[in-house]
Write a protein that holds these residues in place. Sequence first.
Motif, short mmCIF file in Angstrom:
data_model
loop_
_atom_site.label_atom_id
_atom_site.label_comp_id
_atom_site.label_asym_id
_atom_site.label_seq_id
_atom_site.Cartn_x
_atom_site.Cartn_y
_atom_site.Cartn_z
N SER A 62 0.79 -1.34 -0.17
CA SER A 62 -0.12 0.05 -0.12
C SER A 62 0.88 1.43 -0.01
N VAL A 63 2.09 1.09 0.31
CA VAL A 63 2.88 2.44 0.43
C VAL A 63 4.04 2.09 -0.42
N LYS A 64 4.40 1.04 -1.14
CA LYS A 64 5.59 0.91 -1.85
C LYS A 64 5.57 1.74 -3.13
N GLY A 65 6.66 2.68 -3.37
CA GLY A 65 6.89 3.52 -4.17
C GLY A 65 6.60 4.95 -4.08
N ARG A 66 5.71 5.14 -2.53
CA ARG A 66 5.51 6.40 -2.16
C ARG A 66 6.20 6.73 -0.95
N PHE A 67 6.58 5.72 -0.05
CA PHE A 67 7.17 5.90 1.15
C PHE A 67 8.60 5.34 1.16
N THR A 68 9.51 6.08 1.91
CA THR A 68 11.03 5.53 1.93
C THR A 68 11.38 5.86 3.38
N ILE A 69 12.03 4.55 3.74
CA ILE A 69 12.70 4.58 5.27
C ILE A 69 14.14 4.67 4.89
N SER A 70 15.07 5.59 5.88
CA SER A 70 16.35 5.75 5.80
C SER A 70 16.66 5.86 7.28
N ARG A 71 18.09 5.51 7.58
CA ARG A 71 18.48 5.55 8.98
C ARG A 71 19.81 6.64 8.67
N ASP A 72 19.90 7.39 9.83
CA ASP A 72 21.24 7.96 10.11
C ASP A 72 21.78 7.57 11.49
N ASP A 73 22.61 6.58 11.51
CA ASP A 73 23.01 6.00 12.74
C ASP A 73 24.06 7.06 13.44
N ALA A 74 24.48 7.96 13.01
CA ALA A 74 25.20 9.06 13.66
C ALA A 74 24.35 9.84 14.69
N MET A 75 23.06 10.12 13.98
CA MET A 75 21.97 10.80 14.88
C MET A 75 20.98 9.67 15.48
N ASN A 76 21.39 8.67 15.53
CA ASN A 76 20.24 7.61 16.01
C ASN A 76 18.97 7.74 15.77
N THR A 77 18.78 7.96 14.41
CA THR A 77 17.42 8.36 14.05
C THR A 77 17.16 7.72 12.69
N VAL A 78 15.73 7.18 12.62
CA VAL A 78 15.23 6.28 11.54
C VAL A 78 14.14 7.21 11.14
N TYR A 79 14.15 7.43 9.58
CA TYR A 79 13.07 8.39 9.14
C TYR A 79 12.33 7.62 8.12
#
Length: 124
Positions: A62-79
């Motif tokens: 339902s979200v493929k192609g519209r949503f993207t997950i990424s991570r910044d481990d230096a900031m300890n954050t996932v987006y």
Amino acid sequence: VQLVESGGGLVQAGDSLRLSCAHSGRPGSRYPVGWFRQAPGKDREFVGSISWNGGNTYYSDSVKGRFTISRDDAMNTVYLQMNSLKPEDADVYYCAAQVFKSADRYLPNSYDYWGQGTQVTVSS
């Protein structure tokens, strides 16, 4: 491990929104993180997840192609970047960490720690 979501809000259909999941734990620890959403009275639904090193991401149809997950481990954050939002995307969004469990990433029971959730509202 503690997780705190932020970035939710009210947007119009077609708009974009980026959610953040700040996580804390043992310094240097990295683990898979999933995003789920839940509407009142409904089960928690898998949105997507990212592997411990960011090398793999998985999304619901339902979200493929519209949503993207990424991570910044230096900031300890996932987006969770959400584009082309639809009214049916409106839910409370949760991030979760898979620290000890290693079962099916698509199931809520496979995650050990959860954030408190952030509300996303999409007007038509």
